[in-house]
Design an enzyme around this catalytic site. Structure first.
Site, mmCIF file in Angstrom:
data_model
loop_
_atom_site.group_PDB
_atom_site.id
_atom_site.type_symbol
_atom_site.label_atom_id
_atom_site.label_comp_id
_atom_site.label_asym_id
_atom_site.label_seq_id
_atom_site.Cartn_x
_atom_site.Cartn_y
_atom_site.Cartn_z
ATOM 1 N N GLU A 84 26.688 52.867 -18.377
ATOM 2 C CA GLU A 84 27.813 53.633 -17.547
ATOM 3 C C GLU A 84 27.642 54.743 -17.743
ATOM 4 O O GLU A 84 27.991 55.667 -16.386
ATOM 5 C CB GLU A 84 29.148 52.903 -18.374
ATOM 6 C CG GLU A 84 29.212 51.476 -18.372
ATOM 7 C CD GLU A 84 28.736 50.813 -19.703
ATOM 8 O OE1 GLU A 84 29.217 50.141 -20.271
ATOM 9 O OE2 GLU A 84 27.597 51.434 -20.247
ATOM 10 N N SER A 200 -9.429 25.911 -30.551
ATOM 11 C CA SER A 200 -8.243 26.109 -29.937
ATOM 12 C C SER A 200 -8.284 27.138 -28.913
ATOM 13 O O SER A 200 -7.206 27.361 -28.208
ATOM 14 C CB SER A 200 -7.132 26.304 -31.071
ATOM 15 O OG SER A 200 -7.338 27.624 -31.636
ATOM 16 N N THR A 228 -2.364 29.972 -39.366
ATOM 17 C CA THR A 228 -2.997 30.575 -38.072
ATOM 18 C C THR A 228 -3.609 31.764 -38.263
ATOM 19 O O THR A 228 -4.652 32.265 -37.707
ATOM 20 C CB THR A 228 -1.604 30.978 -37.123
ATOM 21 O OG1 THR A 228 -0.971 29.513 -36.846
ATOM 22 C CG2 THR A 228 -1.941 31.674 -36.029
#
Length: 402
Positions: A84, A200, A228
């Protein structure tokens, strides 16, 4: 994109059979534009800022006078002028008796910047149109109330659903007091994230992976489990052309410190500093090894099985200023968040391939839901093509209002 609003017959746009780009026409005197169309422009300004302004929400604003946009503004980063104030400064004296459109309720308190309500009042704006109410306790309707008391007309709720969705993470944190959690998976059509041998990389296409990097840019943190890190040694950084891009905090969920401190994810040269969330099971020597690498080690409550409790993890990272979290792997950590009902949004990449095999890992581990009526259902679902892959995304039903 089709024309929005009512086109007068004298408009040259009618001479063309092609759709008219609204971004070129909003200031055209031949078009009578509604509140919704002006607010859409403010939303379009704000959306590209996602990922750059945390912990603040992305906000857009425009100043309209005599049917023409005279200024546009966005909030570009935390500590910078709000949208604004940015728009009003650009408008200057044109703001007198004009209408201000803003995607989020103007603030009415002193923070890192002065209250936007005071700037609006001082500018001479006669009307303010707001999309979404700010649930921040410092605002929460007080901004709109302050403007009305100053004699400014205020209209609320224009394109509220679109505005809420754009800042869903911010709204969720204000209302629920915990970070927004996005589950990201990439699998074959039969739901496999790796072959039975553990391979993977890569199941999905380069286009899908780039899409995933954009997700990283938009969140405060990316989290993976110890499995992971050990199997894939990821960096978890944003690697996209162009930029600069915001880099997320790298969070590793490791109950006993099984990861090696020299893993790529703990590279101290990246910013912000990585975080290891662990339990009392970590040894003093292992903890010291991580801290020597400038890793922030956070010890939290464990589950009965001895794993990091995901709810305790969220409480801990919230204290670090993290408001949104992207789960990137693997099946065990995704399953843990699912079991504790802590997933708010799902993004799934599907490769047009089949891996098969009962020994191949699925996308989500854990015990899962035992009854079909206990399934995690999604709402506001979208499906899109991304290279050769399909991206399915949606919000969990309790967040369907966002």
């Amino acid at each position: 994109m089709p024309v929005y609003g009512t086109v007068q017959r004298s408009c040259v746009a009618l001479l063309s059979s092609q759709p008219v780009d609204i971004s070129r026409c909003l200031s055209c005197p031949c078009i009578v534009v509604t509140h919704k169309e002006y607010m859409q422009r403010a939303l379009d300004l704000a959306f590209p800022i996602r990922g750059f302004v945390s912990p603040n929400p992305c906000v857009g604003a425009i100043v309209v006078k005599d049917g023409r946009i005279v200024a546009e503004g966005v909030h570009r980063k935390a500590g910078a002028p709000h949208a604004e104030a940015d728009a009003l400064e650009k408008a200057g004296t044109d703001a007198l008796d004009a209408t201000l459109y803003c995607t989020l309720e103007p603030c009415n308190h002193h923070g890192r910047t002065p209250p936007c309500t005071e700037a609006i009042i001082a500018s001479g704006i006669s009307e303010v149109v707001i999309a979404s109410e700010d649930p921040n306790p410092h605002v929460a309707g007080k901004g709109a109330e302050r403007l009305r008391k100053s004699g400014i007309s205020v209209i609320e709720g224009v394109l509220r659903e679109d505005a809420d969705h754009m800042v869903r993470e911010f709204l969720h944190v204000c209302r629920e007091g915990r970070p927004w959690v996005v589950s990201k998976t990439a699998s074959s059509l039969d739901g496999k994230v790796a072959t039975a041998s553990g391979e993977s990389r890569w199941i999905t296409s380069p286009s899908a992976r780039q899409h995933g990097h954009r997700l990283r840019h938009e969140v405060d943190a990316v989290i993976v489990g110890a499995g992971t890190v050990i199997a894939d040694d990821p960096t978890l950084s944003v690697r996209l052309p162009g930029g600069p891009w915001s880099q997320p905090t790298r969070v590793v969920m490791d109950s006993a410190g099984r990861c090696h401190p020299d893993a790529h994810v703990f590279d101290p040269s990246g910013a912000p500093s990585p975080v290891l969330v662990t339990t009392e099971a970590i040894s003093a020597s292992r903890r010291a090894a991580f801290e020597k690498r400038d890793v922030r080690v956070v010890v939290v409550e464990a589950t009965p099985e001895g794993q990091v409790h995901p709810r305790a993890l969220l409480e801990a990272v919230m204290k670090l200023g993290i408001q949104s979290l992207l789960i990137e792997g693997g099946p065990a950590i995704t399953g843990s968040f699912l079991e504790h009902d802590l997933i708010d949004e799902v993004v799934t990449y599907l490769s047009p391939s089949i891996i098969g095999g009962s020994g191949a890992r699925g996308a989500v581990g854990g015990s899962g839901r035992l009854q079909l009526d206990q399934r995690l259902w999604l709402d506001n679902v979208s499906v899109e093509r991304c290279g050769s892959d399909i991206v399915v995304s949606g919000l969990t039903k309790r967040n369907s209002h966002l």
